[in-house]
Enzyme design. Sequence first.
Site, mmCIF file in Angstrom:
data_model
loop_
_atom_site.group_PDB
_atom_site.id
_atom_site.type_symbol
_atom_site.label_atom_id
_atom_site.label_comp_id
_atom_site.label_asym_id
_atom_site.label_seq_id
_atom_site.Cartn_x
_atom_site.Cartn_y
_atom_site.Cartn_z
ATOM 1 C CG HIS A 111 -1.796 -1.281 1.134
ATOM 2 N ND1 HIS A 111 -2.797 -1.341 0.396
ATOM 3 C CD2 HIS A 111 -1.905 -2.023 2.359
ATOM 4 C CE1 HIS A 111 -3.151 -2.739 0.722
ATOM 5 N NE2 HIS A 111 -2.870 -2.925 2.083
ATOM 6 C CD GLU A 129 -3.509 -3.615 5.434
ATOM 7 O OE1 GLU A 129 -4.515 -3.074 4.970
ATOM 8 O OE2 GLU A 129 -3.064 -4.566 4.979
ATOM 9 C CG HIS A 186 0.467 -6.455 3.222
ATOM 10 N ND1 HIS A 186 0.970 -5.510 2.538
ATOM 11 C CD2 HIS A 186 -0.794 -6.811 3.076
ATOM 12 C CE1 HIS A 186 -0.140 -4.769 2.365
ATOM 13 N NE2 HIS A 186 -1.219 -5.666 2.509
ATOM 14 N NE ARG A 206 -5.233 -7.387 -7.225
ATOM 15 C CZ ARG A 206 -6.046 -6.678 -7.660
ATOM 16 N NH1 ARG A 206 -5.610 -6.266 -9.092
ATOM 17 N NH2 ARG A 206 -7.540 -6.732 -7.543
#
Length: 325
Positions: A111, A129, A186, A206
């Site tokens: 991200h 996150e 991740h 991605r």
Amino acid sequence: MIGTNGGNLSTNQTTKEILFLDPVCTHNIWGGTRLREDFHYPVEGDDLWECWGISAHPNGDVTLRDCGFRGMKLSELWKKHPEVFGNVDSDRFPLLIKIIDAKDDLSIQVHPDDDYAKVHENGSLGKTECWYILDCKENATIVIGHNAGTKEELSRMIHEGKWSEFIREIPIKKGDFLQIDPGTVHAIKGGTLILETQQNSDITYRVYDYGCLSNGKPRELHIDKSIDVITVPAKSAADSVKSVADLPVNTLNELYACKYFHIYKIDVSGKMTFEQNAPFMNMTVTDGNGIVNGQPVKKGDHFILPNGFGNVELQGSMQIIASTI
């Protein structure tokens, strides 16, 4: 009165209203059935992927229930009644809480941070996150970080498809906590159930998708953007995961704090109280059942304690993951 573990719990009326929420569940080929079977969300299908439990994002805007704002979307409440959230200076509800059921391995992702997303994603927030592992297989692993030492090595590994060299997997178990900052490579492995707390953003790049197909076609990859934002070198494996399974009961245990959120874990056994003096507090019951200030709650319930709520009285046998800004 309600019964919990053979005992009765008394109910006390609260002077501030608890904001209960109806979540939004999504479908995906990587999803399973645990959102329905374990959490009893009334959604059909064998591909239940995510429960957006506390969210005002356009892709999953939850609805208020069992309160004076019944039927209102959370985004609407944020705009029309900022006093409920302590008049926080933000154009959108800042956090998003999900439960994710990964039946199969998910794509390798990264991200961006706020600055990169603002420029490259039409003013979106970035995505910081964290994950709390609700359940996983025996000897489970998760993808977190990578093995490249420099940006040049990172680019080479990705462009040449050296995935076995690039991808780093580390062992996890139920009750582990992982903080995932922007730039962190991740991916969730199959058989893992997590609660995710994140910024209010749906921006994901991605890096690798294992050659999976969606509607017969490969999904879009974001190689250049991924290389732009991936942090090199990655945070060490030892610093990437910590066990929070056996923290003190009847305590507001802080798991992590950063400029975007504070995360807490509460294991209630009997009775406990604490003061809600944050602008607001998000709460998800991840196991068990009980009472919060006179209101019965159970596994899978999501609710917000508004600004000025004051004394929080918890009773029962349950686990709660809470967050605020």
